[in-house]
Every structure is written in structure tokens, then in C-alpha cells.
Design an enzyme around this catalytic site. Structure first.
Site, PDB file in Angstrom:
ATOM      1  N   GLY A   1      -4.649   2.202  -4.043  1.00 53.20           N
ATOM      2  CA  GLY A   1      -4.049   3.575  -3.786  1.00 53.20           C
ATOM      3  C   GLY A   1      -3.140   3.210  -2.510  1.00 53.20           C
TER       4      GLY A   1
ATOM      5  N   GLY B   1       2.110   3.892   1.713  1.00 54.79           N
ATOM      6  CA  GLY B   1       3.031   3.873   2.500  1.00 54.79           C
ATOM      7  C   GLY B   1       2.815   3.275   3.952  1.00 54.79           C
ATOM      8  N   GLY B   2       1.400   3.602   4.088  1.00 54.50           N
ATOM      9  CA  GLY B   2       1.064   3.110   5.512  1.00 54.50           C
ATOM     10  C   GLY B   2       0.345   1.636   5.483  1.00 54.50           C
ATOM     11  N   VAL B   3       0.326   1.225   6.487  1.00 52.09           N
ATOM     12  CA  VAL B   3      -0.043  -0.272   6.946  1.00 52.09           C
ATOM     13  C   VAL B   3      -1.304  -0.732   6.350  1.00 52.09           C
ATOM     14  CG1 VAL B   3      -0.795   0.019   8.931  1.00 52.09           C
ATOM     15  CG2 VAL B   3      -0.079  -2.223   8.470  1.00 52.09           C
ATOM     16  N   ASP B   4      -2.365   0.197   6.353  1.00 49.99           N
ATOM     17  CA  ASP B   4      -3.616   0.063   5.858  1.00 49.99           C
ATOM     18  C   ASP B   4      -3.667  -0.527   4.023  1.00 49.99           C
ATOM     19  OD1 ASP B   4      -4.830   0.069   8.290  1.00 49.99           O
ATOM     20  OD2 ASP B   4      -5.305   2.250   8.247  1.00 49.99           O
TER      21      ASP B   4
ATOM     22  N   MET C   1      -0.045   8.328  -4.965  1.00 48.97           N
ATOM     23  CA  MET C   1      -0.587   9.421  -5.361  1.00 48.97           C
ATOM     24  C   MET C   1       0.231  10.833  -4.634  1.00 48.97           C
ATOM     25  SD  MET C   1      -4.788   8.843  -5.406  1.00 48.97           S
ATOM     26  CE  MET C   1      -4.642   7.803  -4.290  1.00 48.97           C
TER      27      MET C   1
ATOM     28  N   CYS D   1     -11.440  15.729  -0.728  1.00 47.91           N
ATOM     29  CA  CYS D   1     -10.401  15.143  -1.063  1.00 47.91           C
ATOM     30  C   CYS D   1     -10.873  13.757  -1.438  1.00 47.91           C
ATOM     31  CB  CYS D   1      -8.957  15.030  -0.117  1.00 47.91           C
ATOM     32  SG  CYS D   1      -7.825  14.004  -0.671  1.00 47.91           S
TER      33      CYS D   1
ATOM     34  N   CYS E   1      -5.410  15.951   5.145  1.00 51.64           N
ATOM     35  CA  CYS E   1      -5.401  15.162   3.839  1.00 51.64           C
ATOM     36  C   CYS E   1      -4.262  15.563   2.603  1.00 51.64           C
ATOM     37  CB  CYS E   1      -6.647  15.033   3.005  1.00 51.64           C
ATOM     38  SG  CYS E   1      -6.844  14.000   1.585  1.00 51.64           S
TER      39      CYS E   1
END
Length: 376
Positions: free
Chosen positions: A19, A22-25, A45, A110, A210
């Protein structure tokens, strides 16, 4: 941890769907699994239909960031829209809880219904053996009484641990889930992102609801729930203000009450204690506030939780544990006094502050997350 030390191959070509937000994690998660030999598919998603231009731009930028990372890492990338599932399984319950005067945690629902159910089901149609996310938590397989059993554990980086939000995951979900970041610290994640040239290495962590984003909450909620202003009273019945609707307030809330100028009890030095939301009377539409962080109305020695969900599929034995009644709270010593598949009761060694109906009470045995329920 060096980048060279990550170049092992436990994946051996097994397919995993990551999943990617777009974030760093999640970006580093995809890179780590690719380095470990997995066949990685990145999946973005979309779980909320944008209802304003700023949110559309934010979602589009996240999608572009995720696609760019997938291209750099060298993995396939897909997009899926779960907005209908989110609305039916998460948002409808979110509104019901607020309408009932409770304060729900949509991230918990979520995760259980979208990220680890709808997403997992979709990943299986792609021929994946596992899904992975950028959550800070760990999964451990152990030999149980009835065969292999999966435990949910806190992350090694305690300051980022997200097991609280994942406590409703079941055995089937955990058996298919990988949490690569559970074994490393956030500072290391950002260092890896920088070293491999990810453009989002310094991107700010998301903190909004979320999949709804970081917008003014009262303004957002006001679009969906009717407002019914009413009186703000003290325990003694003194009227100290007017509220905008009980749905907009939560226990322990201090800011935004509009009673800061009201005189009440004062300290010896002439200053006044802050006001806090202490109770909601839905029948009479009254918001009760008290002065002082440690007012008796804000403290609880016991709680009952409903809609219990146990990671092992069964209630734990009745004994002492640790519990969280809110995220980032230190585990509080407690005794599990009653437990079933549907509810449980806890008694605490020390009074707990602002135990809030609708939030999650999550039980821990050391680093092992046992499950939890919704505070009644």
C-alpha cells in the site's frame, strides 16, 4: 543498518502488494521488500471522493509521489478506488458514533475494513501471497495450541508504534501481512529514503483523519451532522456558555470551549484553572465542563469496552495487563476482570484521565497486543 545489509533475499520472488500512500514510510517499505527479493506491486488506494479543490490537489500529489517512487524503485504500480467501501464500512459508522455523542477512532476501523480487508482481498486477486504497509508494528509467528499462531507486537521504535490502531486485525489478516518498518526506527527510514534518492525523503507525516486529510474538523463534520446548540454547565449547574452541538466536543477537550473568560475557582496566586469537557448529556443537550486537569469527573478507575476483537481469536485469561485508552499513552497497569468475545471490563491501578466513549481500549501483555474494544 547499512544498505548492503538489507540486500538479502527472503522473498525469493514471492509477490507482495504494498500500500503506497506517497509518504516516506510506504515508499521505503516498497524499496526494502524489493531489496529482499520480493516481486513488489505498489498500490495507491483512493478511499475518499474529494469534495473540495484543495483536497483534490493533495490526493493527486500523493498519487504522483507514489507513482514516482514506484518508478524509481522499479516496481509495478496500480491505482484502486475504495471510496464506496470506505463510505459504507467506515464513514457511515463514524457518523453514527458522533451522532450518538461518542468520539470514534476512524483509523482503527479503516485499518480493519479497508487497508487489511478490501486491500487484502484485492491483492489476492493479483496473485499476491502477502500485503505490506508502512505501519510501525511487528508480526510474529509462534507455535500455538492449535497450530501456527500470529501475534501483533509493538514496533521497536516505541515513539512511532502503531499497534494501537491495528488491534482489530485477525489471524487471517496477520498471516498475510508484512510490516518491514517494525524492526527499524523512523530516523533510519528517513536516512534510507535520502540515501536511495527518494524525492519524498523529507515529506511531512500525515496527521489527518484516515483518508479524509488535514482539514478543519468542525467544518468538515458540520457538512454531515445537524448542529444543535445548547448550554454549557458546571457540575453545580452554573451556565458558563453555549456549545455548537455535542458532536463537536470530546472528553478532556480544553480548547475551543469559549469559556476562557468565565470566572471559577482560582489558585492561591489568583490564576484560574483551565476548563475541560467532562460529560455530555445527550437527552438534555448539555455539555458539562469542569475546572482543573485532575478534577474527579475526569478520572476513572474502571471501564467497560464493547465490540471486543481479540488478535488470537479468543479472549485472554483474566489477570494483570497493560492498557491504552488513547494513542501515545503509556501502558497503564490494569486487571482484566471480565472478558468474552463481545465485551470486557478493566480495573486500573491508578485513575485514568478522560476515558472517552467511542475510543479504543487496547490490551497489551508486554510488547504483545492482545486486542481491544470500544469504550462504552
Amino acid at each position: 543498518m547499512s544498505l548492503a545489509s538489507l540486500s538479502v533475499s527472503p522473498g525469493k520472488g514471492r509477490r507482495v502488494v504494498v500500500g503506497m500512500s506517497g509518504g516516506v514510510d510506504s515508499s521505503v517499505t516498497a524499496w526494502l521488500l524489493k531489496q529482499q527479493g520480493y516481486e513488489v506491486i505498489g498500490l495507491f488506494m483512493k478511499n475518499w471522493e474529494d469534495d473540495d479543490d484543495s483536497e483534490y490537489c493533495s490526493t493527486r500529489q500523493d498519487l504522483l509521489d507514489a507513482a514516482s517512487v514506484a518508478d524509481l524503485v522499479g516496481v509495478d504500480f496500480e491505482y484502486v478506488n475504495f471510496a464506496a467501501e470506505y463510505k459504507d464500512r467506515v464513514f457511515a459508522e463514524f457518523l453514527r458514533e458522533y451522532s450518538a455523542g461518542r468520539t470514534p477512532n476512524p483509523d482503527v476501523l479503516c485499518n480493519a475494513e479497508i487497508k487489511f480487508k478490501a486491500f487484502l482481498d484485492h491483492a489476492m486477486t493479483l496473485g499476491a501471497e502477502h500485503i505490506a504497509t508502512g505501519h510501525y508494528a511487528r508480526v510474529r509467528a509462534i507455535a500455538g495450541a492449535h497450530g501456527r499462531e500470529y501475534q501483533l507486537l509493538k514496533a521497536l521504535d516505541g515513539s512511532k508504534d502503531q499497534s494501537y490502531f491495528l488491534h482489530r486485525l485477525n489471524q487471517a489478516q496477520l498471516s498475510r501481512t508484512l510490516f518491514p518498518l517494525g524492526e527499524i526506527h523512523k530516523t533510519e527510514v528517513r536516512r534510507i529514503a535520502h540515501d536511495i534518492g527518494l524525492h519524498n525523503a523529507a515529506k511531512k507525516d500525515s496527521t489527518g483523519i484516515c483518508f479524509i486529510g488535514e482539514r478543519p474538523f468542525r467544518e468538515f463534520l458540520n457538512r454531515y451532522l445537524p448542529t444543535e446548540p445548547g448550554d454549557i454547565l458546571t457540575p453545580q449547574g452554573q451556565r458558563v456558555g453555549r456549545h455548537h452541538g455535542l458532536s463537536f466536543y470530546t472528553l478532556g477537550q480544553r480548547k475551543g470551549l469559549g469559556v476562557g473568560g468565565v470566572k471559577g475557582s482560582q489558585r492561591d496566586d489568583g490564576t484560574a484553572d483551565a476548563w475541560y469537557v467532562a460529560r455530555k448529556d445527550l437527552q438534555h443537550n448539555i455539555l458539562y465542563v469542569v475546572q482543573g486537569h485532575d478534577h474527579p469527573w475526569l478520572l476513572s478507575n474502571r471501564l467497560q469496552a464493547l465490540d471486543a476483537s481479540w488478535v488470537a481469536g479468543r479472549a485472554p485469561e483474566l489477570r494483570g495487563y497493560g492498557a491504552k485508552t488513547r494513542y501515545r499513552q503509556a501502558d497503564a497497569a490494569c486487571v482484566l476482570e471480565q472478558a468474552s468475545q463481545g465485551a470486557f471490563e478493566l480495573s486500573f491501578s491508578q485513575p485514568q484521565w478522560a476515558v472517552t466513549p467511542g475510543q479504543s481500549a487496547v490490551l497489551y501483555d508486554g510488547d504483545v497486543c492482545l486486542g481491544g474494544g470500544i469504550i462504552a
